[in-house]
Write an enzyme that holds these catalytic residues in place. Structure first.
Site, PDB file in Angstrom:
ATOM      1  N   TYR A 248       3.654  -4.087  -5.165  1.00  0.00           N
ATOM      2  CA  TYR A 248       2.754  -4.753  -6.100  1.00  0.00           C
ATOM      3  C   TYR A 248       1.304  -4.444  -5.759  1.00  0.00           C
ATOM      4  CZ  TYR A 248       1.282  -8.378  -2.748  1.00  0.00           C
ATOM      5  OH  TYR A 248       0.724  -9.041  -1.678  1.00  0.00           O
TER       6      TYR A 248
ATOM      7  N   ARG B 147      -3.333   3.262  -3.903  1.00  0.00           N
ATOM      8  CA  ARG B 147      -2.446   2.594  -2.947  1.00  0.00           C
ATOM      9  C   ARG B 147      -1.076   2.343  -3.558  1.00  0.00           C
ATOM     10  NH1 ARG B 147      -4.355  -2.889  -0.165  1.00  0.00           N
ATOM     11  NH2 ARG B 147      -4.067  -3.642  -2.295  1.00  0.00           N
TER      12      ARG B 147
ATOM     13  N   ARG C  55      24.719  -4.681  -7.590  1.00  0.00           N
ATOM     14  CA  ARG C  55      24.264  -4.943  -6.235  1.00  0.00           C
ATOM     15  C   ARG C  55      24.936  -4.035  -5.210  1.00  0.00           C
ATOM     16  NH1 ARG C  55      24.815  -7.825  -1.528  1.00  0.00           N
ATOM     17  NH2 ARG C  55      22.911  -8.823  -0.757  1.00  0.00           N
TER      18      ARG C  55
ATOM     19  N   LYS D 226       2.692  -2.069   0.509  1.00  0.00           N
ATOM     20  CA  LYS D 226       2.441  -3.363  -0.147  1.00  0.00           C
ATOM     21  C   LYS D 226       3.681  -3.795  -0.939  1.00  0.00           C
ATOM     22  CE  LYS D 226      -1.281  -5.844  -2.537  1.00  0.00           C
ATOM     23  NZ  LYS D 226      -1.648  -6.710  -1.402  1.00  0.00           N
TER      24      LYS D 226
ATOM     25  N   GLU E   5      -3.434  -9.472  11.074  1.00  0.00           N
ATOM     26  CA  GLU E   5      -4.195  -9.762   9.859  1.00  0.00           C
ATOM     27  C   GLU E   5      -3.890 -11.176   9.406  1.00  0.00           C
ATOM     28  OE1 GLU E   5      -2.908  -6.934   6.880  1.00  0.00           O
ATOM     29  OE2 GLU E   5      -0.843  -7.100   7.549  1.00  0.00           O
TER      30      GLU E   5
ATOM     31  N   LEU F 271      -1.880  -4.017   6.387  1.00  0.00           N
ATOM     32  CA  LEU F 271      -2.089  -3.451   5.060  1.00  0.00           C
ATOM     33  C   LEU F 271      -3.415  -2.693   5.032  1.00  0.00           C
ATOM     34  CD1 LEU F 271      -1.008  -3.340   2.118  1.00  0.00           C
ATOM     35  CD2 LEU F 271      -2.534  -5.266   1.645  1.00  0.00           C
TER      36      LEU F 271
END
Length: 285
Positions: free
Chosen positions: A33, A52, A100, A149, A181, A205
């Site tokens: 995301y 990114r 799945r 991310k 972070e 990140l």
């Protein structure tokens, strides 16, 4: 007003938007995301977020379901139809829906792409920027590829709740004695005339706001040192702050109950916030 959202090529009222229960983002957190800020109806650092996103997709061997140009158009359209002056555009891409199985589905599986907006009036004028925020420290128990991310955000969410339970605003995560972070931001301290923040690696990140702020700091003749630091070092620093797409530059005034510096936002953090907002608005799209 009902928001208009974007799902797999369609603009829909939010109450009509659906994805499959077999989507791998839901079943495996198999998705990435980005969040892009909107100020004055324009997108902040869009190019950085698009680059990114491409890197995250590549690192997970995912396809690219939309071009950068089309993605920009979707962002702009959502900002327009939802009348967003100040706010956020959230983007999520998953590997798509398949029965799945831990193994990835075939490369011909259509990916899922979702975008929506969040109105945040006065985003750049947050009261917290004037008072600073308080953080606690917690053990960093996330997976090892924090540079990607992904939508695996349960532990950061747990950290936010731990901070809330302690009467604080956020948590700084610690691994092998050093701060990695914040739960949703990059962390910094200031000692003397030096800004200190952890160097880029798989441990953190690669923040888009981080990159811009460090570039502006260097252009302003501020000294930057990229290395790990401890909670104790941070508590004894002159200043501390965090950066993210939604908070820009946010001063930290307390860590684990100990005041940082004077216990009020410091001059470096305040100046960097001013510079970041001023310069970013010049290149907003």
């Amino acid at each position: 007003m009902t928001r208009t959202v974007y799902v797999n090529g369609q603009y829909l009222p939010e109450n009509e938007a659906t994805i499959s229960i077999f989507d791998r983002g839901f079943l495996f957190a198999d998705g990435v995301y980005e969040v892009t800020s909107v100020l004055g109806g324009k997108l902040i650092d869009f190019d950085g977020h698009a680059v990114r996103l491409e890197r995250s997709l590549n690192e997970l061997d995912m396809g690219h379901p939309i071009t950068k140009e089309d993605l920009l158009e979707v962002h702009r359209e959502l900002v327009r139809v939802n009348e967003i002056e100040d706010g956020l555009v959230y983007l999520q891409v998953t590997r798509g829906a398949a029965d799945r199985d831990f193994a990835y589905p075939g490369s011909d599986t259509p990916q899922t792409i979702v975008l929506f907006t969040q109105a945040k009036p006065g985003l750049a004028d947050s009261p917290a920027a004037k008072t600073g925020i308080k953080v606690i420290s917690i053990e960093d128990q996330r997976w090892g590829r924090r540079d990607i991310k992904t939508v695996q955000l349960l532990y950061p969410s747990m950290g936010k709740m731990a901070a809330k339970a302690a009467g604080c605003d956020d948590a700084w995560m610690v691994e092998d004695g050093a701060v990695t972070e914040g739960t949703s931001n990059n962390a910094y301290i200031v000692k003397g005339n030096t800004i200190i923040t952890r160097q880029l690696s798989n441990d953190i990140l690669h923040g888009i706001t981080r990159a811009a702020v460090l570039r502006f700091a260097k252009e302003a003749q501020m000294k930057v040192e990229e290395r790990p630091f401890t909670i104790e070092e941070a508590q004894g620093a002159d200043e501390a702050f965090v950066t993210s797409a939604s908070t820009f530059v946010m001063p930290v005034v307390e860590i684990d109950g100990a005041s940082v510096g004077t216990g009020e936002p410091g001059s470096v953090a305040k100046r960097l916030r001013e510079i970041y907002l001023e310069e970013s608005l010049k290149t907003a799209v």
